[in-house]
Write a protein that holds these residues in place. Structure first.
Motif, PDB file in Angstrom:
ATOM      1  N   PRO A  44       1.267  -1.319   0.647  1.00 49.32           N
ATOM      2  CA  PRO A  44      -0.255  -0.393   0.027  1.00 49.32           C
ATOM      3  C   PRO A  44       1.144   0.982   0.054  1.00 49.32           C
ATOM      4  CG  PRO A  44       0.113  -0.993   1.911  1.00 49.32           C
ATOM      5  CD  PRO A  44       0.707  -1.598   1.093  1.00 49.32           C
ATOM      6  N   ARG A  46       2.897   4.561  -1.445  1.00 52.14           N
ATOM      7  CA  ARG A  46       3.789   5.148  -2.769  1.00 52.14           C
ATOM      8  C   ARG A  46       4.011   4.319  -3.032  1.00 52.14           C
ATOM      9  NH1 ARG A  46       1.449   8.661  -6.134  1.00 52.14           N
ATOM     10  NH2 ARG A  46       2.501  10.315  -6.248  1.00 52.14           N
ATOM     11  N   ARG A  49       3.819   1.270  -4.192  1.00 52.08           N
ATOM     12  CA  ARG A  49       2.439  -0.150  -5.452  1.00 52.08           C
ATOM     13  C   ARG A  49       3.013  -0.253  -6.150  1.00 52.08           C
ATOM     14  NH1 ARG A  49       0.234   6.134  -5.823  1.00 52.08           N
ATOM     15  NH2 ARG A  49       0.926   6.406  -7.287  1.00 52.08           N
TER      16      ARG A  49
END
Length: 145
Positions: A44, A46, A49
């Protein structure tokens, strides 16, 4: 190596991750009985990802019969559909057959970490991190037309 699925709380956590979309799991039931699985764990975070981590587990009687390799090939295809950039696989470095399987599928050794993990008996083991570049594989794939 990702999760010890012999522990009920870990299985519960894994199922919650599947339900939330953080993990995608393929089950292999060649004889109507669960004989193996492959999971793609998504981050999860950033910054990570577009990276997934593959975990594969195959029953001993099905090892060396191509089931793990078939599951991993399906995970690679899934990673392309999800537009991931890379897939990682972690293993104890001495597992030569696992390394060979990942190499056949296009994974490359990325890092070797001495005495990084601990086995069930508490002994230190070396960790091998392998990486599959999904975007490079897509660039090499033939196009129809």
């Amino acid at each position: 190596m990702h999760s010890d699925i012999t522990q009920p709380p870990i299985v519960d956590e894994w199922l919650r991750s599947v339900e939330s979309g953080g993990t995608m799991t393929l089950l292999a039931e060649p004889d109507g009985t669960l004989e193996g699985y492959a999971s793609l764990h998504l981050s999860p975070a950033r910054w990570a990802r577009k990276v997934g981590e593959v975990a594969i587990n195959v029953a001993p009687e099905w090892q060396s019969r191509g089931l793990g390799e078939a599951l991993c090939a399906e995970i690679i295809a899934l990673a392309g559909i999800l537009e991931l950039g890379k897939i990682t696989a972690q293993m104890v470095a001495e597992h030569k057959s696992a390394r060979a399987m990942f190499e056949r599928l296009g994974f490359r050794a990325q890092a070797f970490l001495p005495d990084w993990v601990e086995d069930h008996e508490g002994r230190g083991r070396d960790l091998l991190l392998m990486v599959y570049d999904v975007t490079a594989a897509e660039r090499r794939a033939p196009t129809s037309g």
